[in-house]
Design a protein around this motif. Sequence first.
Motif, short mmCIF file in Angstrom:
data_model
loop_
_atom_site.label_atom_id
_atom_site.label_comp_id
_atom_site.label_asym_id
_atom_site.label_seq_id
_atom_site.Cartn_x
_atom_site.Cartn_y
_atom_site.Cartn_z
N ARG A 82 -16.01 34.14 58.63
CA ARG A 82 -16.57 33.87 57.30
C ARG A 82 -16.33 32.41 56.91
NH1 ARG A 82 -16.18 37.87 52.17
NH2 ARG A 82 -17.37 36.62 50.69
N TRP A 83 -15.13 31.93 57.18
CA TRP A 83 -14.84 30.52 56.87
C TRP A 83 -15.78 29.59 57.62
CZ3 TRP A 83 -13.20 26.63 60.23
CH2 TRP A 83 -12.83 25.43 59.62
N LEU A 84 -16.02 29.88 58.90
CA LEU A 84 -16.92 29.06 59.70
C LEU A 84 -18.35 29.15 59.19
CD1 LEU A 84 -17.37 27.24 62.16
CD2 LEU A 84 -17.61 29.32 63.56
N MET A 85 -18.79 30.38 58.85
CA MET A 85 -20.16 30.56 58.36
C MET A 85 -20.36 29.89 57.01
SD MET A 85 -21.27 34.41 59.53
CE MET A 85 -19.77 35.21 58.93
N GLU A 86 -19.35 29.93 56.13
CA GLU A 86 -19.46 29.26 54.84
C GLU A 86 -19.56 27.75 55.01
OE1 GLU A 86 -16.05 30.62 52.75
OE2 GLU A 86 -17.07 32.40 51.92
N LEU A 108 -35.17 28.53 47.81
CA LEU A 108 -35.01 29.95 48.10
C LEU A 108 -34.16 30.17 49.36
CD1 LEU A 108 -38.64 31.25 47.39
CD2 LEU A 108 -36.60 31.60 45.99
N VAL A 109 -34.42 29.31 50.36
CA VAL A 109 -33.63 29.39 51.59
C VAL A 109 -32.17 29.08 51.31
CG1 VAL A 109 -33.25 28.36 53.87
CG2 VAL A 109 -35.59 28.83 53.09
N VAL A 110 -31.91 28.09 50.48
CA VAL A 110 -30.55 27.71 50.12
C VAL A 110 -29.84 28.86 49.39
CG1 VAL A 110 -29.16 26.19 48.65
CG2 VAL A 110 -30.98 25.24 50.08
N ASP A 111 -30.58 29.54 48.51
CA ASP A 111 -30.00 30.69 47.80
C ASP A 111 -29.58 31.78 48.79
OD1 ASP A 111 -30.35 29.44 45.39
OD2 ASP A 111 -32.27 30.45 44.94
N ASP A 112 -30.42 31.99 49.80
CA ASP A 112 -30.08 32.99 50.82
C ASP A 112 -28.88 32.55 51.65
OD1 ASP A 112 -32.10 34.69 50.06
OD2 ASP A 112 -33.56 33.90 51.49
N LEU A 113 -28.79 31.26 51.91
CA LEU A 113 -27.67 30.75 52.69
C LEU A 113 -26.34 30.93 51.96
CD1 LEU A 113 -29.14 27.43 54.19
CD2 LEU A 113 -28.51 29.52 55.44
N VAL A 114 -26.38 30.92 50.64
CA VAL A 114 -25.16 31.08 49.86
C VAL A 114 -24.54 32.46 50.07
CG1 VAL A 114 -24.23 31.22 47.52
CG2 VAL A 114 -25.83 29.40 48.12
N VAL A 115 -25.39 33.49 50.11
CA VAL A 115 -24.87 34.87 50.26
C VAL A 115 -24.78 35.31 51.72
CG1 VAL A 115 -25.76 35.53 48.00
CG2 VAL A 115 -27.19 35.87 50.03
N MET A 120 -22.86 38.69 56.24
CA MET A 120 -22.55 38.76 57.67
C MET A 120 -21.10 39.18 57.89
SD MET A 120 -24.61 35.55 59.38
CE MET A 120 -24.12 36.07 61.03
N ALA A 121 -20.21 38.71 57.03
CA ALA A 121 -18.79 39.07 57.16
C ALA A 121 -18.60 40.56 56.91
CB ALA A 121 -17.96 38.26 56.18
N ASN A 122 -19.29 41.10 55.91
CA ASN A 122 -19.19 42.54 55.63
C ASN A 122 -19.71 43.37 56.79
OD1 ASN A 122 -18.08 42.12 53.08
ND2 ASN A 122 -20.07 42.08 52.07
N SER A 123 -20.83 42.94 57.36
CA SER A 123 -21.39 43.66 58.50
C SER A 123 -20.47 43.58 59.71
CB SER A 123 -22.78 43.09 58.85
OG SER A 123 -23.68 43.27 57.80
N LEU A 124 -19.93 42.39 59.95
CA LEU A 124 -19.02 42.21 61.08
C LEU A 124 -17.76 43.04 60.91
CD1 LEU A 124 -18.36 40.70 63.71
CD2 LEU A 124 -17.40 38.85 62.32
#
Length: 596
Positions: A82-86, A108-115, A120-124
């Motif tokens: 998560r730290w790396l993805m953030e 819109l893409v940036v908004d998606d990148l924020v969450v 991904m961390a929750n799924s992982l």
Amino acid sequence: MRKLDNGSLFRAILVFRIANALLTRTFFQADEFWQALEPAHLMAFGYGELTWDWKFAIRSYAFPFIFELTYRLVRLVVFMSRWLMELLSELASELLLLLFPSNEFVRLVVDDLVVLPSDMANSLEYIGVIYGPKVVMTLIAATGEYYTIKLIQKLYLITSKSSKENDDEGGKGGSLQGITKIATVLSLTNFFNCYLITRSFINSFEMTTTAVALYFWDWTGGLTIESSEFTKSLVIAMFTCLQRPTNAFIWIVLGSLLITNMIKRGTDFKAYFILLRKIVLCFMAVFLLNVSIDFYFYGEITIPLINFIKFNVTSPLANFYGSSPWHFHLFQSVPIILGYNLLFFVPGMFCHLSHKKFTSFATNPFFQIKMIILLNVLVFSLTTHKEFRFIYPLQPFFMTVSVFALHKLKWYQYSRMTWILPLASVVLSLLVSSFQESGSIEVMKFLHNEPFDLKSVGFIMPCHSTPWQSYLHRQDIPDLWAITCEPPLHLLGDADATSKLQSYMDESDHLYANPARFLYENFPPVFKKELRSPGKVYTHEWPEYLIIFEQLDDLIMREYLKDSSYVEYTRFFNSWSHWDSRRAGDIVVYYKRPSL
């Protein structure tokens, strides 16, 4: 099959069991989850539920502790990911805004990148929670089978006329390599191994540690008691007995025969002192380790062995979980655990398996193994509560007798149908492991993936019919409950416990004794809140998601919920048939519509 060295043999077993674990997605018995994964999940993630066993401190935490470490490793990997993805998400967002500062699509893409990192961390994390324990049990299972085969190799060398083997006969099963091939095939294709060995039962763990300890055991009658290998055997055997006290029945027999053989051999007194010192030091070390692990879990000095004896030996309360006839293990457990190996095991119990003459019966390893099998089956047959898996730790002995019997009979050399039984055994076990009672797993995965504003979930079914947080993995559901089945612990020490136990009924018993009455007494009216009895406190409220078995749906629930705000939301296939009629059919999910 080509010649396998030890490394190749372990890798082959591991690969086979990885596939086995991944294809196993069904529910067998509640202990697979509630006595291993659930306490570990509670310790690692801070939420979950414990059964009475843990509240009463009847179990050691050493086995679940392995899964807690697994979960904590999952959390660490998720945290780092998560730290790396953030970091990457932030860099990508800044770059996109720098290059396209006024582009609406980019925003819109940036908004998606924020969450994205959080999603991904929750799924992982959920993937790790589900598959982490499977990886661990695969390693445990492969180790158990590997050392079972190593034990068979060791016994082959001990009981052969000559320790020098002719590898030219390996392809026909005449050498060490040949008997290794037989053992590998019989173990990997054994139905019960395929069905149980990668599941998170302590019995699977017990079978593995037993196999390892047996391999390092002194089978020479006292000649190697000073070796480090024998020390390993003592340590592992004692640790196993602290996890499952009934495992002691194996080592009492082996230890008695070892002492007997040392006496017959005229062993020097010094050897007995060395043996006693080893036993005392090994026990002190293992006991201290086990007490430390249990102190970590219970928060106080606890010896589960005492409570285990108090509940299972000095009281009749073990009968609460059912009783079986004396011949249950003999005519059900043994054949089911052996599978098609029974064809070789039965003649193996009645014929001489050793090619070498021993000075007495007691010095013959095969005599020792047969005595262990007979005495353990007898002891377990004397107990009232019986399950197949209780004698699963005898599998290394079952496998040894079967392998040497087949090697002696040499049926595999003459039959063109050699692979039919092993192949059929594997296919059948994988079908059962993949489909029979799969709904109990799938419904928990379904609930995990439902919207995160879920208010309440209730399970009206026999207690512990599904996993809990080890598969749900959600702490955001305010009202999560299931029908219970607490044993009558208040009867411990009661002189009339046996007679009182006959009339005791838990919540599950009351539910199925009279479903209509149970619903009336424990739930408010399903239609309107104003119909509630004034001042009455209800055990349960009707949940947003109601989970039941098809049997209860057909019996009462479909008609009972008719014209209410409940609708059948989805259902999951669970079983073609079931030994417990209450769990028959699909698992049905009802949803209570908020608008009605």
